[in-house]
Scaffold this active site. Sequence first.
Site, PDB file in Angstrom:
ATOM      1  N   ASP A 114      19.656  33.974  29.331  1.00 19.83           N
ATOM      2  CA  ASP A 114      18.790  35.021  28.870  1.00 19.83           C
ATOM      3  C   ASP A 114      19.074  35.496  27.419  1.00 19.83           C
ATOM      4  OD1 ASP A 114      16.671  37.038  30.583  1.00 19.83           O
ATOM      5  OD2 ASP A 114      17.468  37.832  28.962  1.00 19.83           O
ATOM      6  N   ILE A 115      18.215  35.831  26.745  1.00 19.37           N
ATOM      7  CA  ILE A 115      18.344  36.323  25.427  1.00 19.37           C
ATOM      8  C   ILE A 115      18.854  37.703  25.450  1.00 19.37           C
ATOM      9  CG2 ILE A 115      16.000  37.097  24.893  1.00 19.37           C
ATOM     10  CD1 ILE A 115      16.147  35.712  22.164  1.00 19.37           C
ATOM     11  N   ASN A 158      10.994  39.022  39.403  1.00 19.46           N
ATOM     12  CA  ASN A 158      10.087  40.178  39.143  1.00 19.46           C
ATOM     13  C   ASN A 158       8.691  39.831  39.042  1.00 19.46           C
ATOM     14  OD1 ASN A 158      12.365  41.648  38.405  1.00 19.46           O
ATOM     15  ND2 ASN A 158      12.370  40.987  36.344  1.00 19.46           N
ATOM     16  N   GLY A 165       8.021  44.459  37.170  1.00 20.13           N
ATOM     17  CA  GLY A 165       8.888  44.499  35.831  1.00 20.13           C
ATOM     18  C   GLY A 165       8.596  42.958  35.117  1.00 20.13           C
ATOM     19  N   GLN A 166       7.692  42.347  35.291  1.00 22.92           N
ATOM     20  CA  GLN A 166       7.466  40.673  34.962  1.00 22.92           C
ATOM     21  C   GLN A 166       6.993  40.916  33.409  1.00 22.92           C
ATOM     22  OE1 GLN A 166       4.957  38.326  37.101  1.00 22.92           O
ATOM     23  NE2 GLN A 166       5.493  36.485  35.838  1.00 22.92           N
ATOM     24  N   HIS A 223       9.617  32.550  36.874  1.00 19.42           N
ATOM     25  CA  HIS A 223      11.217  32.627  36.746  1.00 19.42           C
ATOM     26  C   HIS A 223      11.994  33.295  37.538  1.00 19.42           C
ATOM     27  CE1 HIS A 223       9.668  35.810  34.183  1.00 19.42           C
ATOM     28  NE2 HIS A 223      10.879  36.327  34.241  1.00 19.42           N
ATOM     29  N   HIS A 228      16.021  35.162  37.860  1.00 17.66           N
ATOM     30  CA  HIS A 228      17.197  35.710  37.081  1.00 17.66           C
ATOM     31  C   HIS A 228      18.317  35.506  38.136  1.00 17.66           C
ATOM     32  CE1 HIS A 228      14.896  38.427  34.067  1.00 17.66           C
ATOM     33  NE2 HIS A 228      14.192  38.284  35.132  1.00 17.66           N
TER      34      HIS A 228
END
Length: 113
Positions: free
Chosen positions: A30-31, A86, A92-93, A99, A101
């Site tokens: 994740d960035i 999410n 909170g998507q 995807h 996490h």
Amino acid sequence: MEDCLFCKIVANEIPTKKIYEDDKVLAFGDINPQAPVHILIIPKKHIAGLDDVREEDCALLGHIQLVASKLAEDNKLFDGYRLVNNCGIDGGQTVIHLHYHLLGGRTFGWPPG
Ligand code: AMP
Ligand code: ZN
């Protein structure tokens, strides 16, 4: 899928820190990591979110969970970890490509914020 950030990552049009790849899924860092280990696991096929999963995708979702467990082991998360999806605005998507996490390396609170 045009203009989908994660489809562009699958197509190698946007660089990422690839962690795992097979014919069905891709995992990358994740960035904006929220934990010492924060990996995103996505299907290569464009599925907008969990609400768009169909019966024929069940094996794919199971595969993603097995990959998550393997990546947790690879990252030595022997004390546990969290796997999060999410979904939608309230969930909170922010990226509209399914995807998960994989978060680990610290203790998480409950309930989530
Ligand atoms: P969500 O809020 O559940 O939709 O998660 C989207 C995640 O994608 C966030 O944690 C972002 O930090 C992450 N993200 C956005 N752009 C990138 C990118 N180019 N490479 C890696 N992760 C990204
Ligand atoms: Zn996509």
